[in-house]
Design a protein around this motif. Structure first.
Motif, PDB file in Angstrom:
ATOM      1  N   PRO A  15       0.796  -1.240   0.000  1.00 33.93           N
ATOM      2  CA  PRO A  15       0.000   0.000   0.000  1.00 33.93           C
ATOM      3  C   PRO A  15       0.820   1.278   0.000  1.00 33.93           C
ATOM      4  CG  PRO A  15      -0.177  -1.155   2.108  1.00 33.93           C
ATOM      5  CD  PRO A  15       0.488  -2.088   1.159  1.00 33.93           C
ATOM      6  N   ILE A  16       2.047   1.250   0.522  1.00 34.76           N
ATOM      7  CA  ILE A  16       2.932   2.401   0.364  1.00 34.76           C
ATOM      8  C   ILE A  16       3.388   2.426  -1.088  1.00 34.76           C
ATOM      9  CG2 ILE A  16       5.175   3.386   0.970  1.00 34.76           C
ATOM     10  CD1 ILE A  16       3.174   3.814   3.167  1.00 34.76           C
ATOM     11  N   LYS A  17       3.025   3.480  -1.795  1.00 35.47           N
ATOM     12  CA  LYS A  17       3.295   3.518  -3.239  1.00 35.47           C
ATOM     13  C   LYS A  17       4.700   4.040  -3.524  1.00 35.47           C
ATOM     14  CE  LYS A  17      -1.592   3.968  -4.435  1.00 35.47           C
ATOM     15  NZ  LYS A  17      -2.627   4.769  -5.120  1.00 35.47           N
ATOM     16  N   ALA A  18       5.664   3.375  -2.931  1.00 34.41           N
ATOM     17  CA  ALA A  18       7.074   3.711  -3.099  1.00 34.41           C
ATOM     18  C   ALA A  18       7.881   2.508  -2.623  1.00 34.41           C
ATOM     19  CB  ALA A  18       7.438   4.953  -2.283  1.00 34.41           C
ATOM     20  N   PRO A  19       9.119   2.366  -3.095  1.00 36.18           N
ATOM     21  CA  PRO A  19       9.939   1.211  -2.709  1.00 36.18           C
ATOM     22  C   PRO A  19      10.525   1.350  -1.312  1.00 36.18           C
ATOM     23  CG  PRO A  19      11.166   2.606  -4.219  1.00 36.18           C
ATOM     24  CD  PRO A  19       9.781   3.183  -4.134  1.00 36.18           C
ATOM     25  N   LEU A  20       9.672   1.218  -0.315  1.00 32.61           N
ATOM     26  CA  LEU A  20      10.059   1.337   1.089  1.00 32.61           C
ATOM     27  C   LEU A  20       9.381   0.228   1.876  1.00 32.61           C
ATOM     28  CD1 LEU A  20       9.335   5.146   1.325  1.00 32.61           C
ATOM     29  CD2 LEU A  20      11.622   4.167   1.559  1.00 32.61           C
ATOM     30  N   ASP A  21      10.128  -0.394   2.792  1.00 34.76           N
ATOM     31  CA  ASP A  21       9.478  -1.375   3.654  1.00 34.76           C
ATOM     32  C   ASP A  21       8.892  -0.678   4.877  1.00 34.76           C
ATOM     33  OD1 ASP A  21      11.608  -0.967   5.462  1.00 34.76           O
ATOM     34  OD2 ASP A  21      12.685  -2.759   4.796  1.00 34.76           O
ATOM     35  N   ASP A  22       8.161  -1.418   5.684  1.00 35.93           N
ATOM     36  CA  ASP A  22       7.452  -0.819   6.813  1.00 35.93           C
ATOM     37  C   ASP A  22       8.397  -0.172   7.811  1.00 35.93           C
ATOM     38  OD1 ASP A  22       5.025  -1.595   5.757  1.00 35.93           O
ATOM     39  OD2 ASP A  22       4.886  -3.430   6.950  1.00 35.93           O
ATOM     40  N   ALA A  23       9.552  -0.803   8.056  1.00 35.72           N
ATOM     41  CA  ALA A  23      10.507  -0.243   9.016  1.00 35.72           C
ATOM     42  C   ALA A  23      11.057   1.092   8.527  1.00 35.72           C
ATOM     43  CB  ALA A  23      11.649  -1.229   9.260  1.00 35.72           C
TER      44      ALA A  23
END
Length: 245
Positions: A15-23
């Protein structure tokens, strides 16, 4: 199959529309929200994922989001109700360029949406208009990690390298106080999630009129990533404060 529907399905598992993990998302929000009672604005909020996470982290925080997608905003409202944070979230269905507010914001964020403003510096100019004195901006932008092919530039845009990207931000009157460069794992996980989700939807709905198109789009985008830009494109998030006004 319209772009908004493709995006919604593709981001079902990311759901985060970018290449990032939750941490990484959590750390960036922590850096941009040092007090925990800030007023936050997301320019181009989509489904409100950044705002929802910030509100869940800090019970004294208030947030507003602006987006042109009525469907995304409806999903954000529904999710906020499910989290019990709806009283602290205001969503505006309008163009980000025309948005105005009677009060400034302690954190203004726009991650992966600089194209909507015409680039990095115009996005920062929009953020500056809404920023309270001493506040932070959280912005996410692509960059070329190594020399791209002409095909990659045509496909993704005329980005700079990382050092030049940061230099442009600094020259525009900002000081980076934190940053995160997406790892290879984050970049790959994002692409696999997007095009895998779209392909899975198509295979699960073979009778849908959009099924064949969705499966073809997933295959095309996956091939473009692997063959054209996987080894050259990167993504950076910067937490900024104003050096000058």
């Amino acid at each position: 199959m319209n772009r908004e529907l493709v995006s919604r399905i593709a981001h079902a598992d990311h759901p985060i529309k970018a290449p990032l993990d939750d941490a990484s998302v959590h750390r960036l929000l922590e850096r941009g929200l040092p007090r925990g009672n800030e007023r936050v604005l997301d320019l181009g909020c989509g489904g409100g994922e950044w705002l929802l996470r910030a509100l869940a982290m800090h019970p004294q925080l208030h947030a507003e989001g602006v987006d042109i997608s009525e469907g995304d905003l409806a999903r954000a409202r529904q999710a906020a109700t499910g989290l019990g944070v709806q009283q602290r979230l205001v969503l505006h269905h309008q163009e980000t360029e025309s948005f105005s507010s009677p009060h400034p914001f302690d954190l203004v964020l726009s991650v992966g949406a600089t194209h909507a403003f015409g680039g990095l510096l115009p996005t920062l100019a929009a953020a500056r208009r809404h920023l309270a004195p001493g506040g932070h901006v959280l912005i996410g932008e692509g960059f070329w990690d190594r020399e791209p092919s002409p095909e990659a530039v045509e496909m993704l845009g005329d980005f700079a390298d990382l050092a030049t990207t940061v230099d442009r931000v600094v020259a525009d009157g900002w000081t980076p106080v934190h940053g995160h460069v997406s790892t290879r794992g984050e970049l790959d996980a994002y692409e696999w999630a997007c095009w895998g989700s779209l392909a899975s939807w198509a295979l699960d709905h073979p009778a849908d009129p959009d099924s064949a198109q969705a499966l073809g789009t997933a295959a095309t985008r996956r091939s473009e990533w692997l063959r054209v830009y996987r080894d050259t494109w990167g993504f950076v998030c910067l937490v900024l404060r104003q050096t000058s006004t």
